[in-house]
Write a protein that holds these residues in place. Structure first.
Motif, PDB file in Angstrom:
ATOM      1  N   VAL A 194       0.886   4.138  -2.988  1.00  0.00           N
ATOM      2  CA  VAL A 194       0.673   5.547  -2.670  1.00  0.00           C
ATOM      3  C   VAL A 194       1.903   6.372  -3.028  1.00  0.00           C
ATOM      4  O   VAL A 194       1.801   7.499  -3.530  1.00  0.00           O
ATOM      5  CB  VAL A 194       0.317   5.714  -1.177  1.00  0.00           C
ATOM      6  CG1 VAL A 194       0.258   7.188  -0.794  1.00  0.00           C
ATOM      7  CG2 VAL A 194      -1.014   5.043  -0.877  1.00  0.00           C
ATOM      8  N   GLY A 195       3.084   5.800  -2.809  1.00  0.00           N
ATOM      9  CA  GLY A 195       4.317   6.545  -3.042  1.00  0.00           C
ATOM     10  C   GLY A 195       4.578   6.858  -4.507  1.00  0.00           C
ATOM     11  O   GLY A 195       5.086   7.932  -4.836  1.00  0.00           O
ATOM     12  N   ALA A 204       0.827  -1.208   0.000  1.00  0.00           N
ATOM     13  CA  ALA A 204       0.000   0.000   0.000  1.00  0.00           C
ATOM     14  C   ALA A 204       0.859   1.256   0.000  1.00  0.00           C
ATOM     15  O   ALA A 204       0.564   2.230  -0.703  1.00  0.00           O
ATOM     16  CB  ALA A 204      -0.929  -0.021   1.216  1.00  0.00           C
ATOM     17  N   ILE A 205       1.941   1.246   0.763  1.00  0.00           N
ATOM     18  CA  ILE A 205       2.836   2.407   0.784  1.00  0.00           C
ATOM     19  C   ILE A 205       3.503   2.598  -0.575  1.00  0.00           C
ATOM     20  O   ILE A 205       3.682   3.726  -1.044  1.00  0.00           O
ATOM     21  CB  ILE A 205       3.889   2.237   1.899  1.00  0.00           C
ATOM     22  CG1 ILE A 205       3.216   2.370   3.258  1.00  0.00           C
ATOM     23  CG2 ILE A 205       5.007   3.269   1.763  1.00  0.00           C
ATOM     24  CD1 ILE A 205       4.152   2.221   4.414  1.00  0.00           C
ATOM     25  N   ALA A 221       2.499   9.818  -5.412  1.00  0.00           N
ATOM     26  CA  ALA A 221       2.661  11.008  -4.578  1.00  0.00           C
ATOM     27  C   ALA A 221       3.553  12.027  -5.290  1.00  0.00           C
ATOM     28  O   ALA A 221       4.459  11.655  -6.044  1.00  0.00           O
ATOM     29  CB  ALA A 221       3.262  10.633  -3.231  1.00  0.00           C
ATOM     30  N   ALA A 247       9.061   5.569  -3.424  1.00  0.00           N
ATOM     31  CA  ALA A 247       8.156   4.471  -3.059  1.00  0.00           C
ATOM     32  C   ALA A 247       8.943   3.221  -2.691  1.00  0.00           C
ATOM     33  O   ALA A 247       8.622   2.531  -1.712  1.00  0.00           O
ATOM     34  CB  ALA A 247       7.200   4.179  -4.211  1.00  0.00           C
ATOM     35  N   SER A 254       8.766   1.634   1.176  1.00  0.00           N
ATOM     36  CA  SER A 254       8.226   0.287   1.360  1.00  0.00           C
ATOM     37  C   SER A 254       9.314  -0.705   1.771  1.00  0.00           C
ATOM     38  O   SER A 254       9.102  -1.531   2.667  1.00  0.00           O
ATOM     39  CB  SER A 254       7.544  -0.179   0.077  1.00  0.00           C
ATOM     40  OG  SER A 254       8.451  -0.152  -1.018  1.00  0.00           O
ATOM     41  N   SER A 299       9.571   9.584  -7.867  1.00  0.00           N
ATOM     42  CA  SER A 299       8.476   9.019  -7.075  1.00  0.00           C
ATOM     43  C   SER A 299       8.633   7.501  -6.925  1.00  0.00           C
ATOM     44  O   SER A 299       8.339   6.947  -5.868  1.00  0.00           O
ATOM     45  CB  SER A 299       7.136   9.355  -7.716  1.00  0.00           C
ATOM     46  OG  SER A 299       7.023   8.759  -8.994  1.00  0.00           O
TER      47      SER A 299
END
Length: 296
Positions: free
Chosen positions: A85-86, A81-82, A89, A137, A141, A133
């Protein structure tokens, strides 16, 4: 909900005894610190390699899947999930596409540096994936996975007594500066032994709340908060009672200070396997500085 099985923090896997159990706690502590420090200023491939190395070590050590599956499931889900999202972002870097050098007449135009790898602009929604990005990420993670998973493996294969003895030996030079090394080691041992008691108290209190069949919708947010506040107060009270009982038991047995009642919990001795692990650790850091550095 079984916190004692789903959260193996502070728990020691007594059986089966793997080759990780036989390693000296000081050597394992060096490997643990290496996994925590190696991702700093490292390349993305090196960070992903650390994840693979940890998984390979767990497989080669023969750690039962039952001891890791609950932790691994939540850890992989959280890390994934991180990562998702990363990559979407903002990277806080505004880079426009430009040529590396101005083209001359009659020469083939060089390909621009592709910094933005994917861009979606539908008016209301705007998504952009850049090289920065993706690197952020991967860093976030992989850092969460390596820090949590390496610590879990270390605690599963190292008893609290071994951890305390190893730290006491490594911090021995600090005694010259009047640092209470033995007291710190004793406090750490008691803390690791106290973690399962904390999880047990939380588990019992949560189960006692759910067995009463409380209708949370009728209570509302304010009354529900009051219920959990009461449970938290009861948890704190029970933990303080447990701590007081442990302190009384130690005093009754004549234990006043660890300096005057020193207990040798574990005999530290380096074996062939430990020297092999230290040699591999030296190769690990050599590879980290040669091929694992971050490309600027």
């Amino acid at each position: 909900m079984d916190l004692l099985r789903s959260l193996p923090i502070g728990l020691y896997l007594e059986q089966p005894i793997t080759w990780l159990h036989r390693l000296d706690p000081r050597v394992k502590l060096g490997w643990l610190l290496s996994f925590l420090l190696a991702p700093i200023l490292a390349s993305a491939m090196w960070k992903l390699s650390l994840v693979g190395i940890l998984v390979i070590i767990s497989i080669l050590a023969g750690i039962p899947w039952r001891a890791l599956k609950q932790q691994m499931g939540w850890l992989l889900l959280f890390g994934g999930a991180i990562f998702i999202v990363g990559i979407f972002a903002p990277d806080s870097i505004n880079v426009t596409h430009q040529l590396r050098s101005p083209p001359d007449a009659g020469m083939e135009i060089a390909q621009p540096y592709q910094y933005v790898l994917f861009k979606l602009d539908t008016g209301a929604l705007q998504f952009k994936i850049t090289r920065k990005s993706i690197d952020n990420a991967i860093y976030a993670s992989s850092l969460i996975f390596t820090s949590v998973y390496s610590t879990t493996v270390y605690l599963l294969t190292t008893s609290p007594e071994e951890v305390a003895t190893g730290l006491d030996d490594l911090m021995a030079p600090l005694r010259r500066y009047n640092v209470p090394v033995t007291e710190i080691a004793l406090t750490l041992t008691l803390s690791l032994r106290f973690i399962p008691l904390v999880l047990e108290e939380i588990q019992n209190l949560v189960r006692s709340v759910y067995t009463r069949g409380i209708d949370w919708q009728k209570l509302g947010l304010k009354n529900s908060a009051k219920v959990w506040l009461t449970v938290s107060e009861k948890l704190l009270e029970n933990l303080l009672n447990r701590a007081e009982q442990i302190a009384i038991a130690m005093q009754v047995r004549g234990f006043t200070t660890p300096n005057t009642h020193k207990v040798d919990w574990h005999q530290l001795k380096l074996r062939k396997l430990d020297f092999l692990a230290m040699a591999v650790l030296a190769i690990f850091w050599t590879a980290r500085f040669i091929v694992g550095g971050q490309i600027i």
